[in-house]
Design a protein around this motif. Structure first.
Motif, mmCIF file in Angstrom:
data_model
loop_
_atom_site.group_PDB
_atom_site.id
_atom_site.type_symbol
_atom_site.label_atom_id
_atom_site.label_comp_id
_atom_site.label_asym_id
_atom_site.label_seq_id
_atom_site.Cartn_x
_atom_site.Cartn_y
_atom_site.Cartn_z
ATOM 1 N N ASN A 12 6.601 1.002 9.916
ATOM 2 C CA ASN A 12 6.547 1.516 11.283
ATOM 3 C C ASN A 12 5.223 2.216 11.567
ATOM 4 N N LEU A 13 4.742 2.976 10.594
ATOM 5 C CA LEU A 13 3.459 3.662 10.765
ATOM 6 C C LEU A 13 2.309 2.669 10.901
ATOM 7 N N ILE A 14 2.331 1.617 10.078
ATOM 8 C CA ILE A 14 1.277 0.599 10.145
ATOM 9 C C ILE A 14 1.291 -0.094 11.503
ATOM 10 N N ALA A 15 2.487 -0.432 11.983
ATOM 11 C CA ALA A 15 2.592 -1.089 13.288
ATOM 12 C C ALA A 15 2.104 -0.176 14.404
ATOM 13 N N ARG A 16 2.476 1.092 14.336
ATOM 14 C CA ARG A 16 2.028 2.055 15.350
ATOM 15 C C ARG A 16 0.520 2.243 15.304
ATOM 16 N N ARG A 17 -0.002 2.334 14.098
ATOM 17 C CA ARG A 17 -1.458 2.486 13.921
ATOM 18 C C ARG A 17 -2.193 1.286 14.517
ATOM 19 N N ASN A 18 -1.722 0.085 14.210
ATOM 20 C CA ASN A 18 -2.380 -1.114 14.740
ATOM 21 C C ASN A 18 -2.324 -1.155 16.263
ATOM 22 N N ARG A 19 -1.181 -0.722 16.815
ATOM 23 C CA ARG A 19 -1.022 -0.733 18.269
ATOM 24 C C ARG A 19 -1.960 0.269 18.943
ATOM 25 N N PHE A 28 -6.465 1.672 2.734
ATOM 26 C CA PHE A 28 -6.563 1.460 1.297
ATOM 27 C C PHE A 28 -5.263 0.841 0.771
ATOM 28 N N TYR A 29 -5.391 0.025 -0.270
ATOM 29 C CA TYR A 29 -4.291 -0.448 -1.107
ATOM 30 C C TYR A 29 -3.412 -1.506 -0.435
ATOM 31 N N GLU A 30 -2.870 -2.376 -1.292
ATOM 32 C CA GLU A 30 -1.946 -3.410 -0.826
ATOM 33 C C GLU A 30 -0.692 -2.774 -0.236
ATOM 34 N N GLN A 31 -0.287 -1.662 -0.809
ATOM 35 C CA GLN A 31 0.825 -0.883 -0.261
ATOM 36 C C GLN A 31 0.255 0.448 0.217
ATOM 37 N N PRO A 32 -0.096 0.549 1.506
ATOM 38 C CA PRO A 32 -0.688 1.800 2.015
ATOM 39 C C PRO A 32 0.236 2.984 1.773
ATOM 40 N N VAL A 33 -0.360 4.150 1.650
ATOM 41 C CA VAL A 33 0.414 5.348 1.340
ATOM 42 C C VAL A 33 0.146 6.409 2.400
ATOM 43 N N GLN A 34 1.208 7.127 2.756
ATOM 44 C CA GLN A 34 1.095 8.213 3.727
ATOM 45 C C GLN A 34 1.107 9.544 2.983
ATOM 46 N N LEU A 381 -2.899 1.168 -10.350
ATOM 47 C CA LEU A 381 -3.008 2.623 -10.485
ATOM 48 C C LEU A 381 -2.326 3.319 -9.312
ATOM 49 N N ARG A 382 -2.534 2.790 -8.113
ATOM 50 C CA ARG A 382 -1.869 3.386 -6.945
ATOM 51 C C ARG A 382 -0.351 3.358 -7.126
ATOM 52 N N GLU A 383 0.174 2.252 -7.668
ATOM 53 C CA GLU A 383 1.618 2.161 -7.907
ATOM 54 C C GLU A 383 2.074 3.229 -8.888
ATOM 55 N N ARG A 384 1.178 3.626 -9.791
ATOM 56 C CA ARG A 384 1.487 4.663 -10.778
ATOM 57 C C ARG A 384 1.013 6.039 -10.301
ATOM 58 N N ARG A 385 0.669 6.130 -9.027
ATOM 59 C CA ARG A 385 0.294 7.386 -8.368
ATOM 60 C C ARG A 385 -0.988 7.993 -8.922
ATOM 61 N N VAL A 386 -1.971 7.136 -9.123
ATOM 62 C CA VAL A 386 -3.333 7.562 -9.448
ATOM 63 C C VAL A 386 -4.269 6.814 -8.495
ATOM 64 N N LEU A 387 -5.175 7.542 -7.865
ATOM 65 C CA LEU A 387 -6.022 6.964 -6.822
ATOM 66 C C LEU A 387 -7.462 6.824 -7.278
ATOM 67 N N ILE A 388 -7.973 5.586 -7.265
ATOM 68 C CA ILE A 388 -9.394 5.316 -7.436
ATOM 69 C C ILE A 388 -9.759 4.227 -6.427
ATOM 70 N N SER A 389 -11.001 3.742 -6.496
ATOM 71 C CA SER A 389 -11.425 2.636 -5.637
ATOM 72 C C SER A 389 -12.351 1.738 -6.447
ATOM 73 N N SER A 390 -13.021 0.835 -5.769
ATOM 74 C CA SER A 390 -13.979 -0.046 -6.449
ATOM 75 C C SER A 390 -15.259 -0.126 -5.636
ATOM 76 N N ALA A 391 -16.331 -0.565 -6.284
ATOM 77 C CA ALA A 391 -17.638 -0.631 -5.645
ATOM 78 C C ALA A 391 -18.431 -1.780 -6.246
ATOM 79 N N GLY A 392 -19.679 -1.908 -5.806
ATOM 80 C CA GLY A 392 -20.551 -2.964 -6.302
ATOM 81 C C GLY A 392 -20.500 -4.187 -5.413
#
Length: 430
Positions: A12-19, A28-34, A381-392
């Motif tokens: 619902n949040l994703i739909a509202r955000r897009n609207r 971020f992430y395949e499964q966004p987190v609030q 990592l996000r699924e295991r509740r650790v947040l990083i990203s990627s670069a390059g």
């Protein structure tokens, strides 16, 4: 809240955000987190679960640090206005901030974002050199204004025909880095000369964050800066990501290279989440710029922002966060090196202090970039509740850049979780 309720709420949040916000913003992430709350190195979701934040340098002294929160609230309750009125707080902040720079850097101008700071630096460079040519690395990110989008190839926009920007390869690792990078700068200057373009500046993020994190050996930037200055260009050190003690050994990334820039830009961690940014400069440059141009930023340097900035400097000093970045960063690299011995996908570990890049490749340092695997690990990592990203340029460098209060126990958790993710990835590949 059940897992099904949480998933429905997220949809619902994703739909509202897009609207409401449109398609240009990204999550971020395949499964966004609030997230609904932050404290120190932790972020908490709507269900109350906590996530280890090993990515967000914006909250540089820890999410919702009480000293910063109190400083913002206290000043907001008293006065907030712009810099065309006299006010002591912005002057106090300027004095404190300039005291962290070499003596040759004598003035600072405040903005709200790093993009604004870099945009101002471009204006100063053009005004003081008469040049229009800028040299940046091939996957750099310097901001989102129209001028800076052209100088931020990581955003994916190709250079327009006739552009006065020149893109050069990021520095590599190992011996000869400085000479090779300086040669790329010299080649770009030659190309400008051939095209009738007068150079204005070499603009680099001093830890090459978006290019994949390149920090060593200290000093490798000097030959490139010398080449640029010999051609009449200025050196702009973009410290938005590596600055404020993140590199551990020095307050600023450029100091690791024994350099004094002409202009220094700052942002993200400057207000611990409050929008504070700025550009520091050699006084002779701002004297020339002020003689020929004017600059005003309604919110840059306002009393609340200045109070936030002072509070951040207080915490960095009083809690020894620069020393912690060096100590914990070294411990983190040690743990990652042990992990490298168990997982052949890890090709190289680079960084300084609490800014670390872990490059993933198939077949060692000269192998093919493990782009898909890097993206999967970030999400595992996000699924295991650790947040990083990627670069390059290939997205195959794990980008680790936690708040400066990150301790050894947090490094243990991060690396243990990364070990699990790599092991799961390995099993899935068999």
């Amino acid at each position: 809240m059940t897992a099904a309720d949480e998933a429905a709420s997220t949809r619902n949040l994703i739909a509202r955000r897009n609207r409401l916000l449109g398609p240009a913003y990204r999550l971020f992430y395949e499964q966004p987190v609030q997230f609904v709350r932050g404290e120190g190195v932790w972020l908490y979701d709507a269900a109350g679960d906590r996530y280890l934040d090993a990515y967000n340098n914006v909250a540089s002294v820890g999410h919702c640090h009480p000293h910063v929160v109190q400083a913002i609230a206290r000043q907001a309750a008293a006065l907030n206005t712009h810099t065309r009125y006299l006010h002591e707080t912005v002057l106090d902040f300027a004095e404190r901030l300039l005291a962290t720079f070499p003596s040759e850097i004598g003035h600072v101008m405040f903005t709200c974002t790093g993009s604004e700071a870099n945009d101002l630096a471009l204006r100063v460079a053009r005004t003081c050199t008469g040049g229009t040519g800028f040299i940046v690395t091939a996957n750099a990110y310097h901001g989102v204004t129209s001028a800076l989008t052209e100088l931020s190839p990581s955003l994916g926009h190709p250079l327009q025909e006739g552009s006065h920007a020149r893109l050069i390869p990021a520095p590599g690792s190992g011996d000869g880095t400085g000479e090779v990078f300086a040669q790329h700068v010299s080649d770009a200057l030659d190309d400008m000369r051939y095209s009738g373009i007068r150079p204005a500046a070499l603009l680099v993020d001093t830890i090459f964050s978006s290019d994949g994190v390149f920090a060593d050996p200290p000093g490798f930037l000097r030959p490139a800066v010398e080449a640029a200055r010999a051609a009449g260009a200025l050196f702009i050190a973009d410290e938005v990501q590596p600055g404020f003690g993140r590199c551990g050994s020095h307050m600023w990334g450029f100091a690791r290279h024994g350099l004094v820039p002409d202009l220094v830009t700052m942002g993200k961690p400057m207000g611990n989440g409050h929008p504070v940014a700025g550009m520091a400069a050699r006084p002779e440059l701002l004297a020339e710029f002020g003689r020929r141009s004017r600059y005003f930023n309604t919110f840059g340097g306002n009393p609340v922002s200045a109070a936030a900035g002072i509070a951040v400097l207080d915490v960095i000093a009083s809690e020894g966060l620069m020393e912690n970045a060096q100590r914990t960063g070294a411990y983190l690299v040690e743990l990652l090196s042990e992990l490298q011995a168990r997982h052949e996908l890890i090709a190289e570990i680079r960084g300084a202090g609490l800014f670390v890049g872990v490059e993933l490749r198939h077949g060692g340092a000269m192998g093919t970039p493990a782009t898909t695997e890097a993206a999967r690990i970030v999400n595992l990592l996000r699924e295991r509740r650790v947040l990083i990203s990627s670069a390059g340029p290939h997205g195959n460098v794990l980008k680790i850049r936690p708040p400066l209060v990150f301790g050894k126990e947090h490094a243990d958790l991060l690396v243990d979780t990364l070990d699990q993710a790599l092991a799961e990835l390995s099993v899935a590949a068999e």
